[in-house]
Design an enzyme around this catalytic site. Sequence first.
Site, PDB file in Angstrom:
ATOM      1  N   CYS A   2      35.239  57.600  22.374  1.00 16.81           N
ATOM      2  CA  CYS A   2      34.253  57.931  21.340  1.00 16.81           C
ATOM      3  C   CYS A   2      34.745  59.044  20.423  1.00 16.81           C
ATOM      4  O   CYS A   2      35.509  59.910  20.842  1.00 16.81           O
ATOM      5  CB  CYS A   2      32.959  58.395  21.976  1.00 16.81           C
ATOM      6  SG  CYS A   2      32.295  57.254  23.182  1.00 16.81           S
ATOM      7  N   ARG A  27      40.762  56.064  17.805  1.00 12.26           N
ATOM      8  CA  ARG A  27      40.404  56.390  19.185  1.00 12.26           C
ATOM      9  C   ARG A  27      39.858  55.166  19.926  1.00 12.26           C
ATOM     10  O   ARG A  27      39.776  55.182  21.154  1.00 12.26           O
ATOM     11  CB  ARG A  27      39.364  57.513  19.212  1.00 12.26           C
ATOM     12  CG  ARG A  27      39.886  58.818  18.636  1.00 12.26           C
ATOM     13  CD  ARG A  27      38.777  59.832  18.483  1.00 12.26           C
ATOM     14  NE  ARG A  27      38.278  60.294  19.765  1.00 12.26           N
ATOM     15  CZ  ARG A  27      38.835  61.242  20.501  1.00 12.26           C
ATOM     16  NH1 ARG A  27      39.939  61.833  20.084  1.00 12.26           N
ATOM     17  NH2 ARG A  27      38.309  61.623  21.650  1.00 12.26           N
ATOM     18  N   TRP A  74      32.656  53.966  22.184  1.00 11.02           N
ATOM     19  CA  TRP A  74      33.430  53.057  23.034  1.00 11.02           C
ATOM     20  C   TRP A  74      32.587  52.897  24.292  1.00 11.02           C
ATOM     21  O   TRP A  74      32.443  53.842  25.064  1.00 11.02           O
ATOM     22  CB  TRP A  74      34.789  53.677  23.339  1.00 11.02           C
ATOM     23  CG  TRP A  74      35.774  52.753  23.987  1.00 11.02           C
ATOM     24  CD1 TRP A  74      36.626  51.898  23.361  1.00 11.02           C
ATOM     25  CD2 TRP A  74      36.038  52.628  25.391  1.00 11.02           C
ATOM     26  NE1 TRP A  74      37.396  51.229  24.290  1.00 11.02           N
ATOM     27  CE2 TRP A  74      37.058  51.658  25.534  1.00 11.02           C
ATOM     28  CE3 TRP A  74      35.517  53.220  26.540  1.00 11.02           C
ATOM     29  CZ2 TRP A  74      37.560  51.284  26.784  1.00 11.02           C
ATOM     30  CZ3 TRP A  74      36.020  52.843  27.781  1.00 11.02           C
ATOM     31  CH2 TRP A  74      37.032  51.883  27.882  1.00 11.02           C
ATOM     32  N   ASN A 100      30.545  62.219  23.574  1.00  4.36           N
ATOM     33  CA  ASN A 100      31.785  61.600  24.032  1.00  4.36           C
ATOM     34  C   ASN A 100      31.963  62.003  25.485  1.00  4.36           C
ATOM     35  O   ASN A 100      31.969  63.194  25.788  1.00  4.36           O
ATOM     36  CB  ASN A 100      32.956  62.114  23.171  1.00  4.36           C
ATOM     37  CG  ASN A 100      34.306  61.711  23.730  1.00  4.36           C
ATOM     38  OD1 ASN A 100      34.415  60.766  24.495  1.00  4.36           O
ATOM     39  ND2 ASN A 100      35.341  62.442  23.347  1.00  4.36           N
ATOM     40  N   GLY A 101      32.061  61.018  26.387  1.00  2.45           N
ATOM     41  CA  GLY A 101      32.243  61.358  27.799  1.00  2.45           C
ATOM     42  C   GLY A 101      31.230  60.621  28.659  1.00  2.45           C
ATOM     43  O   GLY A 101      30.649  59.622  28.233  1.00  2.45           O
ATOM     44  N   GLU A 482      57.776  48.996  29.036  1.00  7.22           N
ATOM     45  CA  GLU A 482      57.181  49.496  27.791  1.00  7.22           C
ATOM     46  C   GLU A 482      57.094  48.375  26.747  1.00  7.22           C
ATOM     47  O   GLU A 482      56.076  48.220  26.074  1.00  7.22           O
ATOM     48  CB  GLU A 482      58.001  50.691  27.277  1.00  7.22           C
ATOM     49  CG  GLU A 482      57.555  51.269  25.944  1.00  7.22           C
ATOM     50  CD  GLU A 482      56.091  51.685  25.882  1.00  7.22           C
ATOM     51  OE1 GLU A 482      55.420  51.741  26.921  1.00  7.22           O
ATOM     52  OE2 GLU A 482      55.607  51.920  24.763  1.00  7.22           O
ATOM     53  N   LYS A 486      53.618  46.938  25.167  1.00 10.17           N
ATOM     54  CA  LYS A 486      53.403  46.905  23.711  1.00 10.17           C
ATOM     55  C   LYS A 486      52.931  45.524  23.296  1.00 10.17           C
ATOM     56  O   LYS A 486      51.981  45.380  22.546  1.00 10.17           O
ATOM     57  CB  LYS A 486      54.726  47.230  23.029  1.00 10.17           C
ATOM     58  CG  LYS A 486      54.920  48.279  22.062  1.00 10.17           C
ATOM     59  CD  LYS A 486      54.350  49.638  22.092  1.00 10.17           C
ATOM     60  CE  LYS A 486      53.307  50.031  23.035  1.00 10.17           C
ATOM     61  NZ  LYS A 486      53.305  51.391  23.465  1.00 10.17           N
ATOM     62  N   GLU A 489      49.302  44.616  24.674  1.00 10.11           N
ATOM     63  CA  GLU A 489      48.146  45.360  24.172  1.00 10.11           C
ATOM     64  C   GLU A 489      47.798  45.020  22.726  1.00 10.11           C
ATOM     65  O   GLU A 489      46.640  45.098  22.347  1.00 10.11           O
ATOM     66  CB  GLU A 489      48.275  46.874  24.382  1.00 10.11           C
ATOM     67  CG  GLU A 489      49.294  47.582  23.549  1.00 10.11           C
ATOM     68  CD  GLU A 489      49.335  49.092  23.813  1.00 10.11           C
ATOM     69  OE1 GLU A 489      48.307  49.685  24.119  1.00 10.11           O
ATOM     70  OE2 GLU A 489      50.423  49.663  23.695  1.00 10.11           O
ATOM     71  N   HIS A 505      63.720  37.065  43.803  1.00 11.00           N
ATOM     72  CA  HIS A 505      62.859  37.250  44.981  1.00 11.00           C
ATOM     73  C   HIS A 505      61.455  36.712  44.755  1.00 11.00           C
ATOM     74  O   HIS A 505      60.542  37.072  45.499  1.00 11.00           O
ATOM     75  CB  HIS A 505      62.831  38.733  45.368  1.00 11.00           C
ATOM     76  CG  HIS A 505      64.191  39.260  45.734  1.00 11.00           C
ATOM     77  ND1 HIS A 505      64.840  38.891  46.896  1.00 11.00           N
ATOM     78  CD2 HIS A 505      65.045  40.076  45.064  1.00 11.00           C
ATOM     79  CE1 HIS A 505      66.033  39.480  46.944  1.00 11.00           C
ATOM     80  NE2 HIS A 505      66.186  40.203  45.842  1.00 11.00           N
ATOM     81  N   LYS A 604      42.369  54.953  22.045  1.00  5.32           N
ATOM     82  CA  LYS A 604      43.574  55.769  21.918  1.00  5.32           C
ATOM     83  C   LYS A 604      43.592  56.873  22.966  1.00  5.32           C
ATOM     84  O   LYS A 604      44.624  57.186  23.539  1.00  5.32           O
ATOM     85  CB  LYS A 604      43.620  56.377  20.510  1.00  5.32           C
ATOM     86  CG  LYS A 604      44.838  57.248  20.238  1.00  5.32           C
ATOM     87  CD  LYS A 604      46.077  56.399  20.151  1.00  5.32           C
ATOM     88  CE  LYS A 604      47.336  57.199  19.895  1.00  5.32           C
ATOM     89  NZ  LYS A 604      48.526  56.406  20.260  1.00  5.32           N
TER      90      LYS A 604
HETATM   91  O1  M6R Z   1      47.351  60.058  25.526  1.00  4.67           O
HETATM   92  P1  M6R Z   1      48.168  59.589  26.700  1.00  4.67           P
HETATM   93  O2  M6R Z   1      49.626  59.587  26.417  1.00  4.67           O
HETATM   94  O3  M6R Z   1      47.837  60.321  27.964  1.00  4.67           O
HETATM   95  O4  M6R Z   1      47.715  58.087  26.910  1.00  4.67           O
HETATM   96  C1  M6R Z   1      48.185  57.347  27.998  1.00  4.67           C
HETATM   97  C2  M6R Z   1      47.931  55.868  27.816  1.00  4.67           C
HETATM   98  O5  M6R Z   1      46.556  55.616  27.704  1.00  4.67           O
HETATM   99  C3  M6R Z   1      48.629  55.324  26.559  1.00  4.67           C
HETATM  100  O6  M6R Z   1      50.008  55.560  26.597  1.00  4.67           O
HETATM  101  C4  M6R Z   1      48.390  53.807  26.415  1.00  4.67           C
HETATM  102  O7  M6R Z   1      49.019  53.121  27.442  1.00  4.67           O
HETATM  103  C5  M6R Z   1      48.861  53.328  25.050  1.00  4.67           C
HETATM  104  N1  M6R Z   1      47.859  52.520  24.440  1.00  4.67           N
HETATM  105  C6  M6R Z   1      50.098  52.511  25.096  1.00  4.67           C
HETATM  106  O8  M6R Z   1      50.501  52.079  23.846  1.00  4.67           O
END
Ligand code: M6R
Length: 609
Positions: A2, A27, A74, A100-101, A482, A486, A489, A505, A604
């Site tokens: 949020c 966010r 969110w 937020n929270g 990674e 990417k 997501e 395996h 985010k």
């Molecule tokens: O803000 P942070 O680096 O702690 O966030 C960690 C993950 O939530 C963040 O890296 C997430 O996996 C990204 N969306 C990846 O692109």
Amino acid sequence: MCGIVGYVGDGNAKDIIIDGLKKLEYRGYDSAGIALNQKNNLVVRKKIGRIANLEEMIQGEDLTSHIGIGHTRWATHGAPSDVNSHPHLSQDGRIAVVHNGIIENFVELKKWLTEEKGITFKSETDTEVIAQLIGVYYEHDLVDAVYKAVEKMEGAYAIGVIAAEEPDKIVAVRRDAPLIVGLGNNCNFIASDIPALLKYARTIYLIENNETVVITKNEAKIYDMDRNEVKRDVFHVTWDADAAEKEGYDHFMLKEIHEQPKGVYETLTRRLEKGGSIKLDGISLTKEDLDKINKIYIVACGTAYHAGLVGKYAIEKFARIPVEVDVASEFRYRDPFVDDHTLFIAVSQSGETQDTLAALREAKNKGARILSVVNVVGSSVARESHDVFYTWAGPEIAVASTKAYTTQLICMYLIALYMATQKGTITKEYYDHIMDELKQLPDKLEELLKSEKQIEEIAKKQYRQTSVFYIGRGSDVGISYEGSLKLKEISYINSFAIAAGELKHGTIALMEQGTLVIALATQDKLYDKMLSNIQEVKARGAYVIGLAKKSNTAIEEQADDVIYIPDCADEVTPVLAVVPLQLFAYYIAKLRGCDIDKPKNLAKSVTVE
Ligand code: M6R
């Protein structure tokens, strides 16, 4: 997650707040809303979906006001819907709240408010409890009512509150969720993050946990839990307003991919002395401290966790200290072996990730020394660490992390090399060699970005795939994870990463005609082994995109398409190898028509467990 924006001043609150909310879109959110004080009445407008839906709804309405609060939600408690969107009002409509929270004891508070105070709730949210609670305590003094409500609330939150009767002030509280105050000209702001304010205020207060803020047009005051005023130094934001704009790129993600040479350059060169030695600003680890340490944990989530995997390689290779890399949400619940000989390295772009923060606290309670690698200055992870090493990536707006990752890798190398020199585990020649390789990375990244067109063409052949496999060996395993993250997501393609040697395996059973495999073969010493792994999947019908160093062309015999990275030492390939994978994911998602900067279901900054 949020986002909160609040404004009080001479300007048009509605426009300024909506503009600020747009800067917080990164966010992640599923609805947006705004509450304005118009002639001592609170007017609330909120709508499920994008901020554009809210704008469309209020188009043509006279919503002139000089004070208001806004929110991007969110969903946690209650599905995304108009009614569950923020702001929420007290029963009498005199108090409006954005939040937020999570309020952990909301069930109990809701019961009390319903049964004892006769409140009828409109939404399914925990936030409405806050509005009703403040409403119950309100006796013409908003600050007092907020203090009384906060005493009853458990959980992690940042809130912004306005009252119909007090059109001059916003009251805000921070507990374990980000909150800043922006100081403008004849106006003041509250917000969850700096981008919301960049256009209006460059002087800010970073609010600490358990602090309450009262802003009026001309004043911003901070108070502690006992209602004593707290003095705070201002923080000057140095980013220019363009930092939070797309500057001609179609998406923030693409802009941020292209900002990597600069981010890597900044993160590296700010830490190097003229003679080439490392100056670790923000880290006070001495040789004696390091001699005491017999174990290192690197703990993080998502992309930051993947940076930790490369950090393990670097620290173990250069400094010869055993390193365990852990997913933060697992670390805290497995009673990890931590004591005062442990160094805990938290990696986080936002510095607000709840899982990482909770793991950090667990380790700190057990006596560990806490070092964090963080992008957002003054964030919770940074504040709760003994030592902070900032990445100099600049604001990262796209949900998919790119430049934060490559700058985190640079921090990992610098920390590893620093430890190695302190402990005497690296020769001068080897140190100089790696340092030289690191210094060449910004130029090599620029060179690599020239392959963008080729990668787009490859993406055009593959964007209809329903599943993709990433394989690699050594540090390429972490890069495979990674690359796979990417892709999934932002394009919603089911992708999977695995150490190439593990294929046989079990996973190789999934290979069939046309299965797409992205094979990372950037490690000289593992190159031949990777070529064998490529043959194995090819023999089962896979279509292979290979990734290798420019001089290692034998891969062309095996793979269907090859993307080359500039030649470099094996130790630093991760910084280069990830970039084609970011671009591949980007173009696949673009061709599939996905909302690249704001993927569905993602936020985010993940401020809930
Ligand atoms: O803000 P942070 O680096 O702690 O966030 C960690 C993950 O939530 C963040 O890296 C997430 O996996 C990204 N969306 C990846 O692109």
